[in-house]
Design a protein around this motif. Structure first.
Motif, PDB file in Angstrom:
ATOM      1  N   LEU A 176      38.640 -32.872  25.659  1.00 22.14           N
ATOM      2  CA  LEU A 176      38.417 -32.363  24.311  1.00 22.14           C
ATOM      3  C   LEU A 176      38.256 -30.854  24.396  1.00 22.14           C
ATOM      4  O   LEU A 176      37.325 -30.362  25.051  1.00 22.14           O
ATOM      5  N   HIS A 177      39.155 -30.136  23.738  1.00 20.95           N
ATOM      6  CA  HIS A 177      39.156 -28.685  23.844  1.00 20.95           C
ATOM      7  C   HIS A 177      38.749 -28.045  22.519  1.00 20.95           C
ATOM      8  O   HIS A 177      39.343 -28.339  21.474  1.00 20.95           O
ATOM      9  N   PRO A 178      37.774 -27.125  22.575  1.00 18.18           N
ATOM     10  CA  PRO A 178      37.455 -26.357  21.374  1.00 18.18           C
ATOM     11  C   PRO A 178      38.549 -25.328  21.130  1.00 18.18           C
ATOM     12  O   PRO A 178      39.288 -24.963  22.042  1.00 18.18           O
ATOM     13  N   GLU A 179      38.668 -24.892  19.902  1.00 20.24           N
ATOM     14  CA  GLU A 179      39.547 -23.772  19.557  1.00 20.24           C
ATOM     15  C   GLU A 179      38.645 -22.803  18.816  1.00 20.24           C
ATOM     16  O   GLU A 179      38.554 -22.820  17.600  1.00 20.24           O
ATOM     17  N   SER A 180      37.931 -21.987  19.617  1.00 14.90           N
ATOM     18  CA  SER A 180      36.808 -21.242  19.083  1.00 14.90           C
ATOM     19  C   SER A 180      36.818 -19.778  19.487  1.00 14.90           C
ATOM     20  O   SER A 180      37.213 -19.429  20.590  1.00 14.90           O
ATOM     21  N   SER A 181      36.326 -18.953  18.587  1.00 16.73           N
ATOM     22  CA  SER A 181      36.123 -17.544  18.894  1.00 16.73           C
ATOM     23  C   SER A 181      34.827 -17.349  19.686  1.00 16.73           C
ATOM     24  O   SER A 181      34.573 -16.268  20.184  1.00 16.73           O
ATOM     25  N   THR A 214      31.683 -35.194  17.739  1.00 12.91           N
ATOM     26  CA  THR A 214      32.272 -33.861  17.861  1.00 12.91           C
ATOM     27  C   THR A 214      33.729 -33.894  17.441  1.00 12.91           C
ATOM     28  O   THR A 214      34.386 -34.938  17.551  1.00 12.91           O
ATOM     29  N   ILE A 215      34.202 -32.762  16.954  1.00  8.96           N
ATOM     30  CA  ILE A 215      35.621 -32.618  16.603  1.00  8.96           C
ATOM     31  C   ILE A 215      36.215 -31.585  17.548  1.00  8.96           C
ATOM     32  O   ILE A 215      35.707 -30.472  17.662  1.00  8.96           O
ATOM     33  N   LYS A 216      37.286 -31.983  18.222  1.00 10.40           N
ATOM     34  CA  LYS A 216      37.961 -31.107  19.185  1.00 10.40           C
ATOM     35  C   LYS A 216      39.444 -31.479  19.235  1.00 10.40           C
ATOM     36  O   LYS A 216      39.860 -32.538  18.767  1.00 10.40           O
ATOM     37  N   ARG A 217      40.228 -30.621  19.884  1.00 11.90           N
ATOM     38  CA  ARG A 217      41.649 -30.887  20.127  1.00 11.90           C
ATOM     39  C   ARG A 217      41.758 -31.782  21.356  1.00 11.90           C
ATOM     40  O   ARG A 217      41.211 -31.477  22.414  1.00 11.90           O
ATOM     41  N   LEU A 218      42.462 -32.888  21.239  1.00 12.04           N
ATOM     42  CA  LEU A 218      42.625 -33.845  22.335  1.00 12.04           C
ATOM     43  C   LEU A 218      43.789 -33.429  23.225  1.00 12.04           C
ATOM     44  O   LEU A 218      44.886 -33.133  22.746  1.00 12.04           O
ATOM     45  N   GLY A 246      29.045 -26.145  12.890  1.00 16.90           N
ATOM     46  CA  GLY A 246      29.346 -25.413  14.106  1.00 16.90           C
ATOM     47  C   GLY A 246      30.664 -24.670  14.027  1.00 16.90           C
ATOM     48  O   GLY A 246      31.398 -24.755  13.044  1.00 16.90           O
ATOM     49  N   ASP A 247      30.948 -23.935  15.120  1.00 15.10           N
ATOM     50  CA  ASP A 247      32.096 -23.034  15.134  1.00 15.10           C
ATOM     51  C   ASP A 247      33.121 -23.359  16.215  1.00 15.10           C
ATOM     52  O   ASP A 247      33.995 -22.561  16.496  1.00 15.10           O
ATOM     53  N   SER A 248      33.056 -24.554  16.787  1.00 17.00           N
ATOM     54  CA  SER A 248      33.921 -24.843  17.927  1.00 17.00           C
ATOM     55  C   SER A 248      35.390 -25.015  17.570  1.00 17.00           C
ATOM     56  O   SER A 248      36.241 -25.055  18.451  1.00 17.00           O
ATOM     57  N   MET A 249      35.736 -25.095  16.270  1.00 19.88           N
ATOM     58  CA  MET A 249      37.136 -25.263  15.874  1.00 19.88           C
ATOM     59  C   MET A 249      37.574 -24.198  14.870  1.00 19.88           C
ATOM     60  O   MET A 249      38.556 -24.384  14.142  1.00 19.88           O
ATOM     61  N   ASP A 250      36.889 -23.053  14.847  1.00 19.99           N
ATOM     62  CA  ASP A 250      37.198 -22.029  13.851  1.00 19.99           C
ATOM     63  C   ASP A 250      38.607 -21.456  13.991  1.00 19.99           C
ATOM     64  O   ASP A 250      39.257 -21.131  13.003  1.00 19.99           O
ATOM     65  N   LEU A 251      39.123 -21.353  15.210  1.00 23.39           N
ATOM     66  CA  LEU A 251      40.479 -20.820  15.382  1.00 23.39           C
ATOM     67  C   LEU A 251      41.550 -21.818  14.951  1.00 23.39           C
ATOM     68  O   LEU A 251      42.712 -21.447  14.762  1.00 23.39           O
ATOM     69  N   ALA A 252      41.170 -23.077  14.764  1.00 24.76           N
ATOM     70  CA  ALA A 252      42.085 -24.092  14.226  1.00 24.76           C
ATOM     71  C   ALA A 252      41.969 -24.159  12.700  1.00 24.76           C
ATOM     72  O   ALA A 252      42.623 -24.983  12.064  1.00 24.76           O
ATOM     73  N   PRO A 278      45.207 -41.741  18.177  1.00 28.94           N
ATOM     74  CA  PRO A 278      45.097 -40.378  18.692  1.00 28.94           C
ATOM     75  C   PRO A 278      46.154 -40.097  19.750  1.00 28.94           C
ATOM     76  O   PRO A 278      46.406 -40.914  20.624  1.00 28.94           O
ATOM     77  N   SER A 279      46.782 -38.936  19.633  1.00 26.48           N
ATOM     78  CA  SER A 279      47.768 -38.483  20.604  1.00 26.48           C
ATOM     79  C   SER A 279      47.342 -37.125  21.132  1.00 26.48           C
ATOM     80  O   SER A 279      46.649 -36.375  20.444  1.00 26.48           O
ATOM     81  N   SER A 280      47.805 -36.809  22.313  1.00 24.31           N
ATOM     82  CA  SER A 280      47.530 -35.504  22.884  1.00 24.31           C
ATOM     83  C   SER A 280      48.035 -34.439  21.911  1.00 24.31           C
ATOM     84  O   SER A 280      49.153 -34.511  21.424  1.00 24.31           O
ATOM     85  N   GLY A 281      47.186 -33.477  21.589  1.00 22.10           N
ATOM     86  CA  GLY A 281      47.509 -32.436  20.635  1.00 22.10           C
ATOM     87  C   GLY A 281      46.853 -32.630  19.279  1.00 22.10           C
ATOM     88  O   GLY A 281      46.755 -31.688  18.496  1.00 22.10           O
ATOM     89  N   ASP A 282      46.401 -33.859  18.970  1.00 20.35           N
ATOM     90  CA  ASP A 282      45.712 -34.113  17.708  1.00 20.35           C
ATOM     91  C   ASP A 282      44.305 -33.533  17.744  1.00 20.35           C
ATOM     92  O   ASP A 282      43.681 -33.426  18.804  1.00 20.35           O
TER      93      ASP A 282
END
Length: 162
Positions: free
Chosen positions: A129-134, A116-120, A78-84, A100-104
């Motif tokens: 959980l935030h995606p960093e996605s285009s 899923t992998i996302k920014r916490l 998937g593409d949910s973390m492509d900008l990371a 895990p800490s906020s920002g990891d």
């Protein structure tokens, strides 16, 4: 190159109880996975002169993994973390021993068993959980009432370039 020294080292790790010493087994295989390392740093901007000096051998496990017993590799889909910088098909190393800490960037398991992998981000004690996605279709996930479990922290990304 004879395999005899590796086999001998492996057999030396046998304890007689049916168990093998993991350190001896690792030593037996170590020379098969070493990569030559240059001590010179390479410029990612303007070219700089190098001295072409080979320094030592490099084991990628030693370089990338802090805690081998608690680190796992996942292939990203998937593409949910492509900008990371985490792209579809990449391999990520996930370390369960890191808190895990906020920002990891974390691997989370959702209530339905999906991974899923996302920014916490933690806001008012609630994990998000935030995606960093285009891709604008990728939306944040807000956990309420135990809807997710933080399984581990992404500690490295491995990508083949060719």
């Amino acid at each position: 190159m004879s395999a005899l020294p590796r086999v001998a080292a492996f057999l030396d790790g046998y304890t007689g109880t049916g168990a093998l010493s993991s350190s001896s087994a690792k030593l037996a295989l170590r020379d098969q996975r070493l990569i030559r390392r240059f001590s010179t740093k390479v410029a990612a901007g303007a070219p700089t002169p190098t001295d072409d000096h080979l320094d030592d051998d490099c084991d990628l496990t030693d370089l990338l993994v802090r805690n081998p017993e608690t680190t796992f590799i996942y292939t990203v889909a998937g593409d949910s973390m492509d900008l990371a910088g985490i792209l579809d098909g990449d391999n990520v190393l996930v370390d369960r021993s890191l808190s895990p800490s906020s920002g990891d960037i974390v691997l989370a398991v959702l209530a339905g068993g999906e991974h899923t992998i996302k920014r916490l981000t933690v806001r008012n004690g609630v994990p998000e959980l935030h995606p960093e996605s285009s891709n604008p279709e990728n939306k944040p996930l807000v956990a309420e009432g135990g809807e997710l479990s933080l399984w581990g922290v992404v500690s490295a990304v491995v990508r083949r370039m060719r």
